[in-house]
Design an enzyme around this catalytic site. Structure first.
Site, short mmCIF file in Angstrom:
data_model
loop_
_atom_site.label_atom_id
_atom_site.label_comp_id
_atom_site.label_asym_id
_atom_site.label_seq_id
_atom_site.Cartn_x
_atom_site.Cartn_y
_atom_site.Cartn_z
N HIS A 104 -2.44 1.46 -11.13
CA HIS A 104 -2.03 0.43 -12.09
C HIS A 104 -2.99 -0.76 -12.11
O HIS A 104 -2.88 -1.63 -12.97
CB HIS A 104 -0.59 -0.02 -11.82
CG HIS A 104 -0.40 -0.89 -10.61
ND1 HIS A 104 -0.02 -0.40 -9.39
CD2 HIS A 104 -0.53 -2.22 -10.45
CE1 HIS A 104 0.09 -1.38 -8.52
NE2 HIS A 104 -0.22 -2.51 -9.14
N ASP A 114 -0.01 6.63 -8.07
CA ASP A 114 -0.48 5.24 -8.15
C ASP A 114 -1.67 5.00 -7.24
O ASP A 114 -1.76 3.97 -6.57
CB ASP A 114 0.65 4.26 -7.85
CG ASP A 114 0.32 2.85 -8.35
OD1 ASP A 114 -0.53 2.73 -9.25
OD2 ASP A 114 0.90 1.88 -7.83
N GLY A 128 -1.40 -9.23 -7.06
CA GLY A 128 -2.81 -9.34 -6.67
C GLY A 128 -3.08 -8.64 -5.35
O GLY A 128 -4.22 -8.27 -5.07
N ASN A 129 -2.03 -8.46 -4.53
CA ASN A 129 -2.16 -7.70 -3.29
C ASN A 129 -2.27 -6.20 -3.56
O ASN A 129 -2.63 -5.43 -2.67
CB ASN A 129 -0.97 -7.93 -2.36
CG ASN A 129 -1.16 -9.11 -1.43
OD1 ASN A 129 -0.44 -10.08 -1.51
ND2 ASN A 129 -2.15 -9.03 -0.55
N SER A 130 -1.91 -5.77 -4.76
CA SER A 130 -1.91 -4.35 -5.07
C SER A 130 -3.28 -3.74 -4.80
O SER A 130 -4.30 -4.25 -5.26
CB SER A 130 -1.54 -4.12 -6.53
OG SER A 130 -0.21 -4.49 -6.79
N GLY A 176 7.62 24.72 -7.43
CA GLY A 176 8.38 25.66 -8.24
C GLY A 176 9.85 25.67 -7.88
O GLY A 176 10.51 26.73 -7.93
#
Length: 472
Positions: free
Chosen positions: A114, A144, A218-220, A277
């Protein structure tokens, strides 16, 4: 008075030493030990930060999006075509700020999808102010995660990946990143939970390390490290009603990052995870009772595709999966994580409980098979419905279109411009055209030609029968 102060100091020292003694051995590179002097105690995390912080970078990303002015005749079937050219898309530049972690000296960096997944321009800045352009080499929205390669990088500091399955609740942890764009910041806390699922917002599958080290916007993409400076996770989300840190943050485990780096090194264009599956659900107390189990554990198989690797290994609906490669599994999200970490083309040992019998079976890890062959059929420009694309439903189509495991028949892969305007969507199962059943993709061109100017599509959309009409 002096004696009292000294006594209080001894109490603090003993308390700190007791806490450190309880820490687990976190790395094969270094052994956790009791501080040897008052000077070491007073240093706190300073040596650790000096070691790890240079490997955490700031990321500035730009995304160019095409926006279109809304026409007052947009939904009018007559005027829409006349005014289509008067609402040309306009580019809009969006900027995002995040963090990343260097994993190799030649500039392999991991961050969140992101943050950089859709970026058209990426600039990476190190703590010593060096700047690099970067390219996304592998990204996956569901996990992510994104892997970047810095252009022209060499001799960079980097962090080692720890086996995140060895992380324990209560370990000290540091979060390093660039919250709110104020510059690199370090926050401390502990690992407060493991195998968290369904709690963090976002695109991830929901299998996280939980920490109370403050994580803010902002830490992401930043680092969650242990007391030896090893990377145990990539900070990704917080659980908050206000948008700020409330002491519940989530990090993607390092073992999944390791598999991403491996696939990026092997040249994968998209992240590949083995196909289960199957569908399943956690075993709760009520379900455990109905299955004759003493305690709730594991995930019970509720549906199994005949071409599933688990069906091939001998699993059946009603079996309870309790472990994968020696690690506990209690939910579908844990199952997805364990298989993702295992990677393709390997063999995993999966423990099942059937009745009162517990046994471990070997299961091949492979991608959804294209069996039977599911070649697509595209209607050309001279056909009755240009651009309309259909294909036979097989395991590949089930994964790509996120269809139920029981789905069969013919699926819409791309509705094209005309059927799309009528409401047909990719992933719709095509049942009939003007009342005539569709058994194979080859039936579609003939049925569309026979339909004339008025076409009725009978569709199965996520279990609901839908009829759509269009005029050509």
């Amino acid at each position: 008075m002096v004696r009292a102060v000294l006594s209080f100091s001894k109490v603090l020292t003993l308390a700190f030493i007791s806490a450190v003694v309880l820490l687990p051995l976190a790395s094969v590179r270094a052994e956790t030990r009791v501080p040897q002097s008052q000077a070491e105690i007073s240093l706190g995390f300073a040596p650790l930060v000096k070691q790890a912080a240079p490997a955490v970078v700031n990321i500035y990303a730009k995304v160019v999006r095409q926006t279109q002015q809304r026409s007052p005749f947009m939904n009018d079937p007559f005027f829409d075509d006349f005014f289509r050219d008067f609402t040309n898309p306009r580019p809009r530049v969006e900027s995002s700020l995040g963090s990343g972690v260097i994993l190799s000296a030649d500039g392999i960096v991991v961050s969140n999808y992101h943050v950089v997944g859709m970026a058209t321009e990426i600039r990476v800045v190190t703590t010593d102010k060096r700047e690099y352009d970067a390219q996304v080499v592998l990204a996956d929205q569901a996990s992510d995660l994104a892997i970047l390669q810095l252009d022209g990088a060499a001799d960079l500091p980097f962090l080692a990946l720890r086996d995140s399955d060895k992380v324990e609740v209560g370990e000290l942890a540091l979060a390093i990143g660039n919250p709110f764009g104020v510059g690199q910041t370090v926050s401390s806390g502990i690992v407060s939970g493991l195998a968290r699922s369904g709690t963090a917002s976002g695109e991830g599958f929901g299998y996280y390390i939980q920490t109370d080290a403050p994580i803010n916007p902002g830490n992401s993409g930043g680092a969650l490290i242990d007391v030896n400076g090893d990377l145990i996770g990539i900070n990704t989300r917080i659980l908050s009603r206000s948008g700020g840190s409330n002491g519940i943050g989530f990090a993607i485990p390092a073992n999944l990052v390791r598999e991403f780096v491996k696939q990026a090194h092997d040249g994968a264009e998209a992240f590949q995870r083995p196909w289960a599956g199957m569908t399943g659900q956690p075993v709760d107390a009520d379900l455990a009772g109905s299955l004759g189990m003493n305690l709730p554990e594991g995930m019970v198989i509720s549906e199994l595709h005949p071409k599933s690797p688990f069906a091939k290994a001998g699993f059946e609906v009603g079996d309870v999966i309790t472990e994968v490669d020696g690690e506990v599994v209690n939910s579908p999200s844990e199952m997805v994580f364990r298989m993702s970490v295992a990677g393709l083309d390997g063999i995993s040992e999966v423990t099942r409980l059937r009745g009162d019998r517990r046994e471990t079976l070997k299961v091949e890890m492979y991608a959804a098979p294209n069996d039977p062959p599911g070649e697509s059929l595209v209607m050309n420009e001279n056909s009755a419905l240009p651009g309309f694309t259909v294909g036979l439903i097989n395991p590949v189509a089930i994964v790509r279109l996120q269809l139920p495991l029981s789905a069969s028949g013919v699926a819409v892969l791309d509705p094209g411009p005309f059927a799309g305007r009528a409401g047909v969507k990719a992933g719709d199962i095509l049942l009939a055209i003007n009342g005539s059943l569709v058994a194979a993709p080859q039936d579609v061109p003939r049925l569309l030609e026979e339909a004339g100017r008025r076409v009725r599509f009978d569709l199965n959309r996520r279990g609901q029968r839908v009829s759509l009409h269009m005029r050509r």
